[in-house]
Design a protein around this motif. Structure first.
Motif, PDB file in Angstrom:
ATOM      1  N   PRO A   1      -6.979  21.358 -31.122  1.00  0.00           N
ATOM      2  CA  PRO A   1      -5.998  22.480 -31.370  1.00  0.00           C
ATOM      3  C   PRO A   1      -5.704  23.459 -30.086  1.00  0.00           C
ATOM      4  O   PRO A   1      -6.431  23.395 -29.272  1.00  0.00           O
ATOM      5  CB  PRO A   1      -6.416  23.512 -32.550  1.00  0.00           C
ATOM      6  N   ALA A   2      -4.561  23.660 -29.889  1.00  0.00           N
ATOM      7  CA  ALA A   2      -4.098  24.783 -28.720  1.00  0.00           C
ATOM      8  C   ALA A   2      -4.625  26.108 -29.082  1.00  0.00           C
ATOM      9  O   ALA A   2      -4.402  26.610 -30.124  1.00  0.00           O
ATOM     10  CB  ALA A   2      -2.379  24.571 -28.725  1.00  0.00           C
ATOM     11  N   ASP A   3      -5.012  26.437 -28.134  1.00  0.00           N
ATOM     12  CA  ASP A   3      -5.635  27.911 -28.133  1.00  0.00           C
ATOM     13  C   ASP A   3      -5.759  28.576 -26.716  1.00  0.00           C
ATOM     14  O   ASP A   3      -5.532  27.864 -25.877  1.00  0.00           O
ATOM     15  CB  ASP A   3      -6.930  28.060 -29.024  1.00  0.00           C
ATOM     16  N   ASP A   4      -6.460  29.822 -26.840  1.00  0.00           N
ATOM     17  CA  ASP A   4      -6.295  30.309 -25.459  1.00  0.00           C
ATOM     18  C   ASP A   4      -7.565  29.872 -24.408  1.00  0.00           C
ATOM     19  O   ASP A   4      -7.683  30.254 -23.406  1.00  0.00           O
ATOM     20  CB  ASP A   4      -6.547  31.878 -25.542  1.00  0.00           C
ATOM     21  N   SER A   5      -8.656  29.010 -25.055  1.00  0.00           N
ATOM     22  CA  SER A   5      -9.661  28.918 -24.441  1.00  0.00           C
ATOM     23  C   SER A   5      -9.444  27.575 -23.412  1.00  0.00           C
ATOM     24  O   SER A   5      -8.381  26.771 -23.819  1.00  0.00           O
ATOM     25  CB  SER A   5     -11.091  28.532 -25.356  1.00  0.00           C
ATOM     26  N   THR A   6     -10.057  27.300 -22.543  1.00  0.00           N
ATOM     27  CA  THR A   6     -10.127  26.237 -21.744  1.00  0.00           C
ATOM     28  C   THR A   6     -11.094  25.025 -21.855  1.00  0.00           C
ATOM     29  O   THR A   6     -10.947  23.897 -21.553  1.00  0.00           O
ATOM     30  CB  THR A   6     -10.100  26.460 -20.030  1.00  0.00           C
ATOM     31  N   ARG A   7     -12.060  25.681 -22.775  1.00  0.00           N
ATOM     32  CA  ARG A   7     -13.173  24.520 -23.010  1.00  0.00           C
ATOM     33  C   ARG A   7     -13.504  24.861 -24.487  1.00  0.00           C
ATOM     34  O   ARG A   7     -13.682  25.850 -25.076  1.00  0.00           O
ATOM     35  CB  ARG A   7     -14.370  24.893 -22.377  1.00  0.00           C
ATOM     36  N   VAL A   8     -13.309  23.449 -25.243  1.00  0.00           N
ATOM     37  CA  VAL A   8     -13.414  23.505 -26.585  1.00  0.00           C
ATOM     38  C   VAL A   8     -14.580  22.552 -26.942  1.00  0.00           C
ATOM     39  O   VAL A   8     -14.629  21.242 -26.402  1.00  0.00           O
ATOM     40  CB  VAL A   8     -12.118  23.127 -27.297  1.00  0.00           C
ATOM     41  N   GLU A   9     -15.460  22.934 -27.943  1.00  0.00           N
ATOM     42  CA  GLU A   9     -16.588  22.164 -28.232  1.00  0.00           C
ATOM     43  C   GLU A   9     -16.107  21.524 -29.708  1.00  0.00           C
ATOM     44  O   GLU A   9     -16.230  22.560 -30.563  1.00  0.00           O
ATOM     45  CB  GLU A   9     -17.829  22.600 -28.045  1.00  0.00           C
ATOM     46  N   MET A  10     -16.532  20.364 -29.975  1.00  0.00           N
ATOM     47  CA  MET A  10     -16.045  19.888 -31.280  1.00  0.00           C
ATOM     48  C   MET A  10     -16.896  18.904 -31.834  1.00  0.00           C
ATOM     49  O   MET A  10     -17.679  18.308 -30.935  1.00  0.00           O
ATOM     50  CB  MET A  10     -14.456  19.171 -31.145  1.00  0.00           C
ATOM     51  N   THR A  11     -17.203  18.913 -33.106  1.00  0.00           N
ATOM     52  CA  THR A  11     -18.036  18.049 -33.731  1.00  0.00           C
ATOM     53  C   THR A  11     -16.879  17.143 -34.882  1.00  0.00           C
ATOM     54  O   THR A  11     -16.445  17.910 -35.586  1.00  0.00           O
ATOM     55  CB  THR A  11     -19.246  18.341 -34.367  1.00  0.00           C
ATOM     56  N   TYR A  12     -16.847  15.712 -34.577  1.00  0.00           N
ATOM     57  CA  TYR A  12     -15.985  15.078 -35.434  1.00  0.00           C
ATOM     58  C   TYR A  12     -16.859  13.977 -36.240  1.00  0.00           C
ATOM     59  O   TYR A  12     -17.469  13.383 -35.631  1.00  0.00           O
ATOM     60  CB  TYR A  12     -14.778  14.359 -34.813  1.00  0.00           C
ATOM     61  N   VAL A  13     -16.627  13.928 -37.516  1.00  0.00           N
ATOM     62  CA  VAL A  13     -17.474  12.833 -38.423  1.00  0.00           C
ATOM     63  C   VAL A  13     -16.409  11.849 -38.473  1.00  0.00           C
ATOM     64  O   VAL A  13     -15.353  11.786 -39.089  1.00  0.00           O
ATOM     65  CB  VAL A  13     -17.616  13.433 -39.623  1.00  0.00           C
ATOM     66  N   LEU A  14     -16.875  10.684 -37.851  1.00  0.00           N
ATOM     67  CA  LEU A  14     -16.111   9.410 -37.747  1.00  0.00           C
ATOM     68  C   LEU A  14     -16.614   8.520 -38.866  1.00  0.00           C
ATOM     69  O   LEU A  14     -17.740   7.968 -38.853  1.00  0.00           O
ATOM     70  CB  LEU A  14     -16.332   8.757 -36.368  1.00  0.00           C
ATOM     71  N   PRO A  15     -15.770   8.042 -39.831  1.00  0.00           N
ATOM     72  CA  PRO A  15     -16.014   7.103 -40.792  1.00  0.00           C
ATOM     73  C   PRO A  15     -16.277   5.645 -40.101  1.00  0.00           C
ATOM     74  O   PRO A  15     -15.415   5.243 -39.317  1.00  0.00           O
ATOM     75  CB  PRO A  15     -14.845   6.991 -41.663  1.00  0.00           C
ATOM     76  N   VAL A  16     -17.176   4.832 -40.570  1.00  0.00           N
ATOM     77  CA  VAL A  16     -17.369   3.564 -39.883  1.00  0.00           C
ATOM     78  C   VAL A  16     -17.475   2.354 -40.885  1.00  0.00           C
ATOM     79  O   VAL A  16     -18.085   2.705 -42.052  1.00  0.00           O
ATOM     80  CB  VAL A  16     -18.685   3.526 -38.920  1.00  0.00           C
ATOM     81  N   GLU A  17     -17.380   1.075 -40.296  1.00  0.00           N
ATOM     82  CA  GLU A  17     -17.777   0.239 -41.339  1.00  0.00           C
ATOM     83  C   GLU A  17     -18.580  -0.679 -40.802  1.00  0.00           C
ATOM     84  O   GLU A  17     -18.486  -1.631 -40.107  1.00  0.00           O
ATOM     85  CB  GLU A  17     -16.382  -0.854 -41.499  1.00  0.00           C
ATOM     86  N   GLY A  18     -19.917  -0.297 -41.098  1.00  0.00           N
ATOM     87  CA  GLY A  18     -20.954  -1.307 -40.647  1.00  0.00           C
ATOM     88  C   GLY A  18     -22.295  -0.151 -40.281  1.00  0.00           C
ATOM     89  O   GLY A  18     -22.188   1.001 -40.420  1.00  0.00           O
ATOM     90  N   ASP A  19     -23.212  -0.699 -39.458  1.00  0.00           N
ATOM     91  CA  ASP A  19     -24.253  -0.102 -39.008  1.00  0.00           C
ATOM     92  C   ASP A  19     -23.835   0.439 -37.585  1.00  0.00           C
ATOM     93  O   ASP A  19     -23.908  -0.510 -36.676  1.00  0.00           O
ATOM     94  CB  ASP A  19     -25.684  -0.797 -38.860  1.00  0.00           C
ATOM     95  N   ALA A  20     -23.760   1.789 -37.551  1.00  0.00           N
ATOM     96  CA  ALA A  20     -23.373   2.335 -36.250  1.00  0.00           C
ATOM     97  C   ALA A  20     -24.689   2.263 -34.898  1.00  0.00           C
ATOM     98  O   ALA A  20     -25.614   2.576 -35.643  1.00  0.00           O
ATOM     99  CB  ALA A  20     -22.718   3.629 -36.266  1.00  0.00           C
ATOM    100  N   ASN A  21     -24.070   2.144 -33.979  1.00  0.00           N
ATOM    101  CA  ASN A  21     -25.093   2.216 -32.640  1.00  0.00           C
ATOM    102  C   ASN A  21     -24.772   3.075 -31.789  1.00  0.00           C
ATOM    103  O   ASN A  21     -25.617   3.716 -31.100  1.00  0.00           O
ATOM    104  CB  ASN A  21     -25.199   0.748 -32.075  1.00  0.00           C
ATOM    105  N   THR A  22     -23.618   3.459 -31.865  1.00  0.00           N
ATOM    106  CA  THR A  22     -23.096   4.447 -30.695  1.00  0.00           C
ATOM    107  C   THR A  22     -21.911   5.240 -31.276  1.00  0.00           C
ATOM    108  O   THR A  22     -21.373   4.832 -32.344  1.00  0.00           O
ATOM    109  CB  THR A  22     -22.568   3.697 -29.436  1.00  0.00           C
ATOM    110  N   GLY A  23     -21.632   6.404 -30.492  1.00  0.00           N
ATOM    111  CA  GLY A  23     -20.473   7.285 -30.811  1.00  0.00           C
ATOM    112  C   GLY A  23     -19.930   7.502 -29.365  1.00  0.00           C
ATOM    113  O   GLY A  23     -20.921   7.969 -28.625  1.00  0.00           O
TER     114      GLY A  23
END
Length: 147
Positions: free
Chosen positions: A116-138
């Motif tokens: 999202p657009a906001d006044d900060s220049t650094r944003v830390e996010m955590t996104y939960v990505l749905p996967v199809e199979g056994d994940a090894n990396t993000g």
């Protein structure tokens, strides 16, 4: 007797030595120096190099948006939690491409995440990505400025 003397004590005059024609190849005349031409060619090469560097920087240079992967958690089946930080201009939004791969390297999850657009220049996010199979990396592939 020195090396420059003949057997009868005379010193040979080497300034007027002439060699037989064709026996030792032809003598080359010294090349004429052209400092103006050399300077012009050097200046042309420098200008062309600066122009090429500028064009490449415009095409492939550092964007105003950059990203860094902080962590990923693939302990839950069917999803990967990807934590990353985005550096962006204040007041502007960004979009980040996030993906996950399995042990064989095949892509099993992909999403474009909006920052999202906001006044900060650094944003830390955590996104939960749905996967199809056994994940090894993000992974965070790249981020760019939102339109």
């Amino acid at each position: 007797m020195t090396e420059t003397q003949t057997t009868d004590g005379r010193v040979p005059d080497t300034a007027h030595v002439s060699f037989p024609d064709g026996r030792y190849g032809r003598r080359r005349q010294p090349a004429k120096r052209r400092p103006a031409l050399t300077a012009a060619l050097t200046a042309g090469v420098v200008v062309a190099g600066v122009a090429a560097a500028w064009l490449l920087m415009e095409s492939y240079g550092q964007d105003e948006v950059s990203e860094r992967l902080l962590a990923y958690d693939d302990s839950v089946a069917g999803q990967v939690a990807v934590t990353f930080e985005v550096y962006k201009p204040a007041g502007e939004g960004a979009v980040c491409a996030v993906r996950s791969r399995d042990l064989a390297g095949a892509e099993i999850g992909y999403a474009e995440v909006e920052v999202p657009a906001d006044d900060s220049t650094r944003v830390e996010m955590t996104y939960v990505l749905p996967v199809e199979g056994d994940a090894n990396t993000g992974e965070v592939l790249r981020c760019w400025q939102a339109d």
